[in-house]
Write a protein that holds these residues in place. Structure first.
Motif, mmCIF file in Angstrom:
data_model
loop_
_atom_site.group_PDB
_atom_site.id
_atom_site.type_symbol
_atom_site.label_atom_id
_atom_site.label_comp_id
_atom_site.label_asym_id
_atom_site.label_seq_id
_atom_site.Cartn_x
_atom_site.Cartn_y
_atom_site.Cartn_z
ATOM 1 N N LYS A 95 0.793 -1.254 0.002
ATOM 2 C CA LYS A 95 -0.114 -0.075 -0.016
ATOM 3 C C LYS A 95 0.883 1.258 0.053
ATOM 4 O O LYS A 95 1.559 1.413 0.854
ATOM 5 C CB LYS A 95 -0.850 -0.036 1.251
ATOM 6 N N THR A 97 1.602 5.334 -0.470
ATOM 7 C CA THR A 97 1.292 6.742 -0.163
ATOM 8 C C THR A 97 2.473 7.432 -0.986
ATOM 9 O O THR A 97 3.510 7.329 -0.694
ATOM 10 C CB THR A 97 0.962 7.036 0.950
ATOM 11 N N TYR A 98 1.789 8.572 -1.794
ATOM 12 C CA TYR A 98 2.625 9.291 -2.647
ATOM 13 C C TYR A 98 2.241 10.840 -2.589
ATOM 14 O O TYR A 98 1.093 10.679 -2.305
ATOM 15 C CB TYR A 98 3.035 8.497 -3.975
ATOM 16 N N ARG A 99 3.091 11.673 -3.148
ATOM 17 C CA ARG A 99 2.426 12.913 -3.365
ATOM 18 C C ARG A 99 3.209 13.514 -4.405
ATOM 19 O O ARG A 99 4.407 13.147 -4.893
ATOM 20 C CB ARG A 99 2.376 13.905 -2.181
ATOM 21 N N GLU A 106 -1.700 13.886 -0.363
ATOM 22 C CA GLU A 106 -1.313 12.692 -0.444
ATOM 23 C C GLU A 106 -2.248 11.656 -0.870
ATOM 24 O O GLU A 106 -3.491 11.739 -0.899
ATOM 25 C CB GLU A 106 -0.741 12.105 0.824
ATOM 26 N N GLU A 107 -1.994 10.727 -1.873
ATOM 27 C CA GLU A 107 -2.830 9.480 -2.292
ATOM 28 C C GLU A 107 -2.118 8.377 -1.844
ATOM 29 O O GLU A 107 -0.891 8.117 -1.945
ATOM 30 C CB GLU A 107 -2.994 9.878 -3.787
ATOM 31 N N THR A 108 -2.973 7.546 -1.530
ATOM 32 C CA THR A 108 -2.761 5.995 -1.557
ATOM 33 C C THR A 108 -3.120 5.031 -2.347
ATOM 34 O O THR A 108 -4.611 5.243 -2.557
ATOM 35 C CB THR A 108 -3.157 5.811 0.010
ATOM 36 N N ILE A 121 -9.881 0.960 -1.402
ATOM 37 C CA ILE A 121 -8.659 1.418 -1.883
ATOM 38 C C ILE A 121 -8.517 1.270 -3.546
ATOM 39 O O ILE A 121 -8.999 0.380 -3.992
ATOM 40 C CB ILE A 121 -7.351 0.405 -1.292
ATOM 41 N N ASN A 159 5.110 6.755 1.907
ATOM 42 C CA ASN A 159 4.940 5.468 2.594
ATOM 43 C C ASN A 159 4.892 4.293 1.892
ATOM 44 O O ASN A 159 4.163 4.475 0.796
ATOM 45 C CB ASN A 159 3.850 5.635 3.726
ATOM 46 N N TYR A 163 0.059 -4.370 2.269
ATOM 47 C CA TYR A 163 -1.266 -4.427 2.407
ATOM 48 C C TYR A 163 -1.904 -5.671 3.023
ATOM 49 O O TYR A 163 -1.333 -6.645 3.105
ATOM 50 C CB TYR A 163 -1.821 -4.453 0.825
#
Length: 165
Positions: A95, A97-99, A106-108, A121, A159, A163
């Motif tokens: 899983k 998380t980035y931006r 941020e999006e996951t 998700i 992050n 998952y």
């Protein structure tokens, strides 16, 4: 429906693999048999040109057969296993998380097969532009990739955790 012809593996949890396998067994057995019976019953009603029930049942049978082919492909290519280690390295089953560089939002998403997704998700394939660009990156890395519109985008990995479904 896009048919995969490659041999790329699809990461699935054991629970998702079992769920897809059960769906396939149902469709190949009682599910398909029920649709075939509806086609037969509708055919017995007479004039097929104006028989909406017949045409609807035939269309449903086509969708069922298409899903059977899709499920067989997925299960053949499935790599079933536990989630990857919690080491911050981006790989299928994580899983992420980035931006975007310069943005605070941020999006996951889950990096894996879209069949793993649910309402909670979004899933990106490892073969997608973003997915392939971040494979092997670690938390804190900034990676560039070319978006489908041709623009080069920079994302920071905030992050990456295993998952759990």
């Amino acid at each position: 429906m896009t048919q995969h012809t490659g041999s790329e593996k699809i990461w699935l949890t054991q629970a998702k693999y079992d769920e897809l396998k059960a769906e396939l067994e149902h469709l190949q057995g009682p599910g398909r048999a029920a649709i075939v019976q509806r086609v037969s019953d509708a055919r017995d009603e007479g004039d097929l040109k104006e028989n909406g029930g017949y045409h609807a049942a035939r269309e449903e049978l086509g969708k069922c057969d298409g899903r059977i082919v899709q499920l067989k492909d997925i299960l053949t290519r499935a790599e079933v296993g536990e989630t990857p280690p919690d080491d911050g390295v981006v790989e299928p089953g994580m899983k992420v998380t980035y931006r975007f560089a310069g943005d605070d939002d941020e999006e996951t998403f889950l990096l894996g097969a879209r069949e793993m997704g649910g309402e909670d998700i979004e899933v990106f394939s490892p073969q997608s532009p973003l997915g392939s660009a971040i494979m092997g990156a670690t938390v804190g890395d900034t990676v560039e990739y070319e978006a489908p519109n041709g623009k080069t985008l920079k994302v920071e990995i905030v992050n990456a955790v295993p998952y759990s479904d």
